[in-house]
Design a protein around this motif. Structure first.
Motif, PDB file in Angstrom:
ATOM      1  N   ILE A 180      30.667 -10.003  17.456  1.00 53.67           N
ATOM      2  CA  ILE A 180      32.025  -9.469  17.256  1.00 53.67           C
ATOM      3  C   ILE A 180      32.962 -10.896  16.570  1.00 53.67           C
ATOM      4  O   ILE A 180      33.808 -10.671  15.401  1.00 53.67           O
ATOM      5  CB  ILE A 180      32.864  -9.051  18.439  1.00 53.67           C
ATOM      6  N   PHE A 181      32.599 -11.898  17.279  1.00 52.31           N
ATOM      7  CA  PHE A 181      33.418 -13.022  16.540  1.00 52.31           C
ATOM      8  C   PHE A 181      32.740 -13.417  15.080  1.00 52.31           C
ATOM      9  O   PHE A 181      33.692 -13.431  13.967  1.00 52.31           O
ATOM     10  CB  PHE A 181      33.042 -14.174  17.425  1.00 52.31           C
ATOM     11  N   ASN A 182      31.519 -13.146  14.824  1.00 49.21           N
ATOM     12  CA  ASN A 182      30.798 -13.482  13.531  1.00 49.21           C
ATOM     13  C   ASN A 182      31.307 -12.254  12.535  1.00 49.21           C
ATOM     14  O   ASN A 182      31.476 -12.754  11.485  1.00 49.21           O
ATOM     15  CB  ASN A 182      29.345 -13.662  13.692  1.00 49.21           C
ATOM     16  N   ILE A 183      31.434 -11.224  13.053  1.00 46.29           N
ATOM     17  CA  ILE A 183      31.899 -10.004  12.161  1.00 46.29           C
ATOM     18  C   ILE A 183      33.011 -10.134  11.778  1.00 46.29           C
ATOM     19  O   ILE A 183      33.320 -10.002  10.517  1.00 46.29           O
ATOM     20  CB  ILE A 183      31.503  -8.571  12.901  1.00 46.29           C
ATOM     21  N   VAL A 184      34.171 -10.750  12.765  1.00 44.59           N
ATOM     22  CA  VAL A 184      35.350 -10.831  12.111  1.00 44.59           C
ATOM     23  C   VAL A 184      35.530 -12.051  11.029  1.00 44.59           C
ATOM     24  O   VAL A 184      36.184 -11.702  10.096  1.00 44.59           O
ATOM     25  CB  VAL A 184      36.292 -11.057  13.345  1.00 44.59           C
ATOM     26  N   CYS A 185      34.566 -13.158  11.454  1.00 44.61           N
ATOM     27  CA  CYS A 185      34.657 -14.195  10.580  1.00 44.61           C
ATOM     28  C   CYS A 185      34.223 -13.907   9.108  1.00 44.61           C
ATOM     29  O   CYS A 185      34.662 -14.133   8.167  1.00 44.61           O
ATOM     30  CB  CYS A 185      34.002 -15.417  11.030  1.00 44.61           C
ATOM     31  N   LEU A 186      32.851 -13.197   9.249  1.00 45.44           N
ATOM     32  CA  LEU A 186      32.533 -12.804   7.883  1.00 45.44           C
ATOM     33  C   LEU A 186      33.335 -11.757   7.089  1.00 45.44           C
ATOM     34  O   LEU A 186      33.335 -11.934   5.954  1.00 45.44           O
ATOM     35  CB  LEU A 186      30.801 -12.063   8.028  1.00 45.44           C
ATOM     36  N   SER A 187      33.783 -11.216   7.523  1.00 48.41           N
ATOM     37  CA  SER A 187      34.847  -9.929   6.964  1.00 48.41           C
ATOM     38  C   SER A 187      35.895 -10.703   6.459  1.00 48.41           C
ATOM     39  O   SER A 187      36.223 -10.487   5.382  1.00 48.41           O
ATOM     40  CB  SER A 187      35.434  -9.160   7.877  1.00 48.41           C
ATOM     41  N   LEU A 188      36.550 -11.508   6.881  1.00 47.85           N
ATOM     42  CA  LEU A 188      37.834 -12.697   6.602  1.00 47.85           C
ATOM     43  C   LEU A 188      37.042 -13.441   5.108  1.00 47.85           C
ATOM     44  O   LEU A 188      38.062 -13.567   4.136  1.00 47.85           O
ATOM     45  CB  LEU A 188      38.325 -13.590   7.588  1.00 47.85           C
ATOM     46  N   MET A 189      35.802 -14.065   5.608  1.00 48.83           N
ATOM     47  CA  MET A 189      35.432 -14.624   4.530  1.00 48.83           C
ATOM     48  C   MET A 189      35.216 -13.917   3.070  1.00 48.83           C
ATOM     49  O   MET A 189      35.535 -14.217   1.849  1.00 48.83           O
ATOM     50  CB  MET A 189      33.916 -15.440   4.890  1.00 48.83           C
ATOM     51  N   SER A 190      34.757 -12.595   3.382  1.00 53.19           N
ATOM     52  CA  SER A 190      34.290 -11.639   2.126  1.00 53.19           C
ATOM     53  C   SER A 190      35.761 -11.396   1.484  1.00 53.19           C
ATOM     54  O   SER A 190      35.718 -11.502   0.287  1.00 53.19           O
ATOM     55  CB  SER A 190      33.675 -10.516   2.724  1.00 53.19           C
ATOM     56  N   LEU A 191      36.787 -11.253   2.312  1.00 49.63           N
ATOM     57  CA  LEU A 191      38.226 -10.982   1.540  1.00 49.63           C
ATOM     58  C   LEU A 191      38.426 -11.943   0.840  1.00 49.63           C
ATOM     59  O   LEU A 191      39.104 -11.866  -0.207  1.00 49.63           O
ATOM     60  CB  LEU A 191      38.974 -10.405   2.971  1.00 49.63           C
ATOM     61  N   VAL A 192      38.432 -13.180   1.610  1.00 48.23           N
ATOM     62  CA  VAL A 192      39.063 -14.352   0.626  1.00 48.23           C
ATOM     63  C   VAL A 192      38.300 -14.770  -0.421  1.00 48.23           C
ATOM     64  O   VAL A 192      38.649 -14.787  -1.716  1.00 48.23           O
ATOM     65  CB  VAL A 192      38.826 -15.575   1.627  1.00 48.23           C
ATOM     66  N   CYS A 193      36.825 -14.335  -0.473  1.00 50.95           N
ATOM     67  CA  CYS A 193      36.081 -14.745  -1.570  1.00 50.95           C
ATOM     68  C   CYS A 193      36.469 -13.573  -2.936  1.00 50.95           C
ATOM     69  O   CYS A 193      36.637 -14.115  -3.890  1.00 50.95           O
ATOM     70  CB  CYS A 193      34.680 -14.744  -1.490  1.00 50.95           C
ATOM     71  N   ILE A 194      36.568 -12.355  -2.418  1.00 54.25           N
ATOM     72  CA  ILE A 194      36.987 -11.543  -3.246  1.00 54.25           C
ATOM     73  C   ILE A 194      38.392 -11.673  -3.977  1.00 54.25           C
ATOM     74  O   ILE A 194      38.667 -11.489  -5.174  1.00 54.25           O
ATOM     75  CB  ILE A 194      36.969 -10.104  -2.586  1.00 54.25           C
ATOM     76  N   GLY A 195      39.306 -12.123  -3.046  1.00 55.62           N
ATOM     77  CA  GLY A 195      40.572 -12.520  -3.430  1.00 55.62           C
ATOM     78  C   GLY A 195      40.695 -13.710  -4.603  1.00 55.62           C
ATOM     79  O   GLY A 195      41.316 -13.546  -5.558  1.00 55.62           O
ATOM     80  N   GLY A 196      39.724 -14.759  -4.211  1.00 53.34           N
ATOM     81  CA  GLY A 196      39.639 -15.882  -5.250  1.00 53.34           C
ATOM     82  C   GLY A 196      39.173 -15.210  -6.309  1.00 53.34           C
ATOM     83  O   GLY A 196      39.405 -15.608  -7.750  1.00 53.34           O
ATOM     84  N   SER A 197      38.093 -14.273  -6.500  1.00 52.23           N
ATOM     85  CA  SER A 197      37.348 -13.939  -7.708  1.00 52.23           C
ATOM     86  C   SER A 197      38.409 -12.948  -8.665  1.00 52.23           C
ATOM     87  O   SER A 197      38.506 -13.040  -9.712  1.00 52.23           O
ATOM     88  CB  SER A 197      36.375 -12.997  -7.379  1.00 52.23           C
ATOM     89  N   VAL A 198      39.365 -12.302  -7.958  1.00 53.89           N
ATOM     90  CA  VAL A 198      40.405 -11.577  -8.389  1.00 53.89           C
ATOM     91  C   VAL A 198      41.384 -12.503  -9.121  1.00 53.89           C
ATOM     92  O   VAL A 198      41.838 -12.122 -10.351  1.00 53.89           O
ATOM     93  CB  VAL A 198      41.255 -10.503  -7.262  1.00 53.89           C
ATOM     94  N   ILE A 199      41.789 -13.750  -8.456  1.00 53.20           N
ATOM     95  CA  ILE A 199      42.625 -14.665  -8.925  1.00 53.20           C
ATOM     96  C   ILE A 199      42.250 -15.192 -10.335  1.00 53.20           C
ATOM     97  O   ILE A 199      42.912 -15.457 -11.169  1.00 53.20           O
ATOM     98  CB  ILE A 199      43.057 -15.872  -8.001  1.00 53.20           C
ATOM     99  N   TYR A 200      40.876 -15.353 -10.368  1.00 53.10           N
ATOM    100  CA  TYR A 200      40.293 -16.104 -11.464  1.00 53.10           C
ATOM    101  C   TYR A 200      40.436 -15.337 -12.692  1.00 53.10           C
ATOM    102  O   TYR A 200      40.361 -15.600 -14.015  1.00 53.10           O
ATOM    103  CB  TYR A 200      38.721 -16.400 -11.251  1.00 53.10           C
ATOM    104  N   ARG A 201      40.624 -13.855 -12.581  1.00 58.22           N
ATOM    105  CA  ARG A 201      40.726 -12.952 -13.509  1.00 58.22           C
ATOM    106  C   ARG A 201      42.190 -13.114 -14.318  1.00 58.22           C
ATOM    107  O   ARG A 201      42.296 -12.822 -15.399  1.00 58.22           O
ATOM    108  CB  ARG A 201      40.484 -11.310 -13.168  1.00 58.22           C
ATOM    109  N   PHE A 202      43.066 -13.581 -13.619  1.00 53.89           N
ATOM    110  CA  PHE A 202      44.309 -13.684 -14.202  1.00 53.89           C
ATOM    111  C   PHE A 202      44.580 -15.207 -14.539  1.00 53.89           C
ATOM    112  O   PHE A 202      45.595 -15.558 -15.152  1.00 53.89           O
ATOM    113  CB  PHE A 202      45.636 -13.469 -13.061  1.00 53.89           C
TER     114      PHE A 202
END
Length: 326
Positions: free
Chosen positions: A226-248
């Motif tokens: 459960i701990f690893n699933i929560v961490c991996l989910s947050l890391m994935s969202l942050v990386c997606i957010g960073g890639s979206v920011i790159y587009r702007f």
């Protein structure tokens, strides 16, 4: 800085090795004691060489320089393979000794060794045990040092005879302010996650290795996943957010030839292949196994998120490496 950190721990490992082998030098060949001494000298000389010359682009004696750098690179890889093999053999012997009686373990060792050497070279004293356990705990630092040095020597090899276009070379001074809001929040969240991860790992190891009740082991596994699933989910969202920011972001992409960046991308993708393989085999094992319980479902989710997180993270990092400075 990272190279020096790993070099210091590698030197400590060599000291422990020398102390361990010196405890029963009478029944060992001299090469066993000479090897860590030579390795320590190699670590010191190579670290000094890389510290002084890592940024050089050499334009004289090109063939000799390339030959020397490639010899250094292959030596580092040989040391790395030796360390990985020694660590694997030690772990295999530890598990074998744990699961078998002392008599059977001694008999198995005698198959490949002389009986006299097994009896004489037995490590019984307290100091010998400290040296033995110490240098095996320090093996990962030596492994990382060899890989770190190999990467730096490879970049030096690629830079031999290279001319840099100074017009396209941007120098940016990064001003790091710890208590700026964004930096402070990021560092604090990272430290909290790191400390929480260490706590969960320690609890997991204690529960799984010491407890004989299957219910407690299941609870430890559930907490771990459960701990690893929560961490991996947050890391994935942050990386997606960073890639979206790159587009702007209006900055141009840096397409110039850069051996360091090329190596970074190759190592990043190569390291990710290991995690992809582990996740793939985990998924196959879970789907093929019966019965399917909560632990299996959590394991499957963890494996899928591991693939997603590494994919999004690699895209984010590689795109960031090719961005021009502001």
């Amino acid at each position: 800085g990272g190279l020096i950190l790993f070099a210091i721990f590698s030197l400590v490992m060599d000291v422990f090795k020398i102390g361990y082998y010196s405890s029963f030098y009478s029944c060992l060949s001299a090469i066993k004691i000479i090897y860590p001494i030579v390795q320590a000298i190699f670590v010191v000389v190579q670290t000094y060489f890389l510290w002084v010359s890592a940024k050089d682009c050499i334009h004289v004696h090109l063939n000799v320089t390339r030959c020397g750098l490639m010899l250094t690179l292959t030596t580092n890889l040989a040391v790395w393979m030796s360390a990985v093999t020694d660590e694997s053999v030690h772990k295999a012997h530890s598990k074998l000794k744990k699961n078998m009686t002392e008599e059977i373990f001694r008999w198995l060792l005698k198959v490949g060794m002389r009986s006299s050497s097994v009896e004489e070279c037995n490590c019984n004293s307290q100091i010998c045990q400290i040296f033995k356990n110490g240098y095996f705990w320090l093996y990962p630092f030596n492994i990382e040092y060899s890989l770190f040095a190999s990467a730096m020597v490879y970049v030096m090899w690629k830079n031999v005879g290279r001319f840099i276009d100074h017009h396209s070379h941007h120098i940016q001074r990064l001003k790091f302010r710890l208590f700026r809001r964004t930096f402070f929040v990021g560092i604090m969240l990272g430290l909290i996650t790191l400390v929480s991860g260490l706590g969960v790992l320690i609890l997991y190891e204690v529960q799984v290795n010491s407890s004989t009740e299957s219910s407690k082991k299941s609870q430890a596994l559930t907490m771990y996943y459960i701990f690893n699933i929560v961490c991996l989910s947050l890391m994935s969202l942050v990386c997606i957010g960073g890639s979206v920011i790159y587009r702007f972001d209006k900055r141009d992409m840096d397409r110039h030839k850069n051996p360091t960046r090329t190596l970074d991308v190759a190592l990043l993708m190569g390291a990710a292949l290991g995690q992809y393989a582990i996740s793939y085999y985990s998924i196959v094992a879970i789907v093929a196994s019966t019965p399917r319980d909560t632990i299996s479902a959590l394991n499957l989710t963890y494996a899928l998120l591991m693939i997603a997180q590494h994919t999004f993270q690699n895209i984010f990092i590689i795109e960031g490496l090719h961005r021009q400075p502001p």
